[in-house]
Design an enzyme around this catalytic site. Structure first.
Site, PDB file in Angstrom:
ATOM      1  N   ASN A  13      44.315  44.995  33.675  1.00  0.00           N
ATOM      2  CA  ASN A  13      43.019  44.466  34.124  1.00  0.00           C
ATOM      3  C   ASN A  13      43.060  44.060  35.588  1.00  0.00           C
ATOM      4  OD1 ASN A  13      41.670  44.753  31.699  1.00  0.00           O
ATOM      5  ND2 ASN A  13      41.974  42.627  31.041  1.00  0.00           N
ATOM      6  N   ARG A  39      56.075  54.070  30.496  1.00  0.00           N
ATOM      7  CA  ARG A  39      55.158  54.600  29.488  1.00  0.00           C
ATOM      8  C   ARG A  39      53.757  54.857  30.045  1.00  0.00           C
ATOM      9  NH1 ARG A  39      55.859  49.211  28.209  1.00  0.00           N
ATOM     10  NH2 ARG A  39      53.974  47.906  28.212  1.00  0.00           N
ATOM     11  N   CYS A 131      45.000  31.443  37.848  1.00  0.00           N
ATOM     12  CA  CYS A 131      43.570  31.685  38.041  1.00  0.00           C
ATOM     13  C   CYS A 131      42.747  30.404  37.967  1.00  0.00           C
ATOM     14  CB  CYS A 131      43.057  32.708  37.029  1.00  0.00           C
ATOM     15  SG  CYS A 131      43.506  32.350  35.315  1.00  0.00           S
ATOM     16  N   SER A 161      39.644  37.478  29.131  1.00  0.00           N
ATOM     17  CA  SER A 161      40.246  38.446  30.056  1.00  0.00           C
ATOM     18  C   SER A 161      41.485  37.886  30.726  1.00  0.00           C
ATOM     19  CB  SER A 161      39.229  38.889  31.113  1.00  0.00           C
ATOM     20  OG  SER A 161      38.717  37.770  31.819  1.00  0.00           O
ATOM     21  N   LYS A 215      50.695  23.945  34.738  1.00  0.00           N
ATOM     22  CA  LYS A 215      50.521  24.734  35.960  1.00  0.00           C
ATOM     23  C   LYS A 215      49.421  24.156  36.841  1.00  0.00           C
ATOM     24  CE  LYS A 215      51.590  29.160  33.699  1.00  0.00           C
ATOM     25  NZ  LYS A 215      50.939  30.392  33.184  1.00  0.00           N
ATOM     26  N   HIS A 243      35.957  31.988  34.250  1.00  0.00           N
ATOM     27  CA  HIS A 243      36.476  30.693  33.807  1.00  0.00           C
ATOM     28  C   HIS A 243      35.539  29.585  34.290  1.00  0.00           C
ATOM     29  CE1 HIS A 243      39.903  32.787  32.514  1.00  0.00           C
ATOM     30  NE2 HIS A 243      40.830  32.333  33.342  1.00  0.00           N
ATOM     31  N   ASN A 316      37.602  35.199  36.984  1.00  0.00           N
ATOM     32  CA  ASN A 316      39.054  35.037  36.995  1.00  0.00           C
ATOM     33  C   ASN A 316      39.806  36.300  37.361  1.00  0.00           C
ATOM     34  OD1 ASN A 316      37.924  35.625  34.219  1.00  0.00           O
ATOM     35  ND2 ASN A 316      40.072  36.103  33.825  1.00  0.00           N
TER      36      ASN A 316
END
Length: 343
Positions: A13, A39, A131, A161, A215, A243, A316
Site C-alpha cells: 500500500n 515472490r 503515521c 489501511s 511510539k 486516521h 495515513n
C-alpha cells in the site's frame, strides 16, 4: 538530470503510494527502481500516468549508484537491507519502526524538525515516524511554538489501511458478509473489525500500553520536545483510509482557540476546517487522498489550566507515510545534503 531512486516494498500500500507521490510532485528522478521480495519480482507497478515498472528482487539488488532509497517493506526486512543500502552510499528514508529510536538516526517530519536532517550521516539512514505521530506533531508544532506544551492526551481512531492490504480486505469481506449472515471470522485483527472498534494496535507491553501507544509518546518527544508528556489510547476503527485523533493539550502559558486557529492557518501542511456547525469539520472520508493534516473542533479544555481540545485527521497512506518520506527526500535536495550529484 535526475536522481536514481529505489522504492523498496513497491507492491505494498505505502510503496505504491510513494511511487504515485513521487510522480505527482515531480520529484527530480532520473531513474526509479521498484523493489520487493523475490515472490513479487516480475510484477508490474505504475509510476505516473504512463510508466510501468517491473519489480526487481530486493535481495539481489545492488544499491551502488543509487542516490535515495525509500523503504517500506516491514521492519525485519529494513533491518537487513537498509544498512546494506546505506553502506553502498544510498541515503535510506525508512518508513518502518526499525530505526526510529536509534540515537544516530534522525526522526523527521519536514514541517516540524527539518534541521534534524543534518545528523543523518552516521548511519546514512533517516526514519519516517509512525503515521499517527506524524499528523499529531504537525498539528502540535505551531501550538508548541506559541504557548509551549506540557502534556498531551490523545485517543486515535485509526483506519485499517494502517495494517496493510490484508486488513482492508478483511474489513470489506466482513462488512459484506454481515448482510448475508456470514460469520465475521477475524484473521488479521483480534476481533471482528466490521461495525466495531478495537482498542488494540501493535503488541501489548508489560505496563499495559500497546507499542503503538508507546511510539506516539517517545516519537513525539524525540521530534518535538523531550519534556512533553504524552499518553495515548490507540483504536482501530472500520474506516478504510485516514486516521482521526482527539487531542487534549495542556500548555505552560495561556492560549485561546482564536490564537490557536491563527497559528495553525499560517503553518505549513495544515488545513483548518472548523465551522462549529453541523458538518463543519473534517472526517476520514473527507480527507482520503489529500495531503494536509486537517484540524477541526478547537475549543477550551476547562479541566486544566491553559488547556485546549481539538480533532485532527489525515490520510495515513499519504502524510502518514508516503508523502512524508518524499518530503524528506525533497528536503535533502533543498538543503543540498546529498553527496552524490544527480546523473
Amino acid at each position: 538530470m535526475g536522481y536514481r531512486v529505489a522504492v523498496v516494498g513497491a507492491t505494498g500500500n505505502v510503496g505504491r503510494e510513494i511511487l504515485k507521490t513521487l510522480a505527482e510532485r515531480s520529484f527530480p528522478v532520473g531513474e526509479v527502481i521498484a523493489l520487493a521480495s523475490g515472490r513479487s519480482a516480475g510484477q508490474q507497478v505504475s509510476f505516473g500516468e504512463n510508466q510501468v515498472l517491473k519489480v526487481q528482487n530486493l535481495e539481489k539488488f545492488d544499491f551502488a549508484g543509487t542516490h535515495i532509497g525509500l523503504f517500506s517493506p516491514g521492519a525485519s526486512v529494513s533491518a537487513v537491507h537498509a544498512p546494506r543500502a546505506a553502506a553502498a552510499g544510498c541515503v535510506v528514508i525508512d518508513n518502518t519502526s526499525q530505526f526510529r529510536m536509534d540515537h544516530d538516526v534522525p526522526l523527521v517530519v519536514p514541517e516540524v524538525n527539518p534541521g534534524a536532517l543534518r545528523n543523518f550521516r552516521k548511519r546514512n539512514i533517516i526514519a519516517n515516524p509512525n503515521c499517527s505521530t506524524i499528523q499529531m506533531v504537525v498539528a502540535l508544532k505551531p501550538l508548541h511554538d506559541l504557548a509551549r506544551i506540557k502534556r498531551v492526551v490523545v485517543s486515535t481512531y485509526q483506519s485499517v489501511s494502517g495494517a496493510g492490504k490484508e486488513a482492508m480486505d478483511e474489513l470489506f469481506t466482513q462488512t459484506r458478509g454481515i448482510f448475508v449472515n456470514d460469520a465475521a471470522t477475524p484473521e488479521v485483527f483480534t476481533k471482528p473489525i466490521a461495525f466495531n472498534c478495537i482498542p488494540h494496535i501493535d503488541k501489548f507491553m508489560e505496563d499495559g500500553f500497546t507499542k503503538e501507544e508507546w511510539k506516539m509518546a517517545v516519537e513525539t518527544r524525540k521530534i518535538l520536545d523531550p519534556d512533553i508528556q504524552v499518553v495515548a489510547t490507540c483504536v482501530r476503527v472500520p474506516a478504510f483510509i485516514g486516521h482521526g485523533e482527539a487531542i487534549n493539550v495542556e500548555f505552560e502559558r495561556p492560549i485561546t482557540p482564536q490564537q490557536a486557529w491563527e497559528a495553525l492557518r499560517e503553518a505549513p501542511g495544515i488545513t483548518v476546517l472548523d465551522q462549529r456547525e453541523d458538518g463543519g469539520y473534517a472526517t476520514q472520508v473527507d480527507i482520503a487522498g489529500e495531503d494536509p493534516v486537517f484540524v477541526s473542533r478547537m475549543r477550551v479544555d476547562p479541566t486544566v489550566q491553559h488547556g485546549l481540545a481539538f480533532w485532527c485527521v489525515a490520510d495515513n497512506l499519504r502524510k502518514g507515510a508516503a508523502l512524508n518520506a518524499v518530503q524528506i527526500a525533497e528536503e535533502l535536495v533543498r538543503q543540498n545534503l546529498l553527496l552524490r550529484e544527480p546523473a
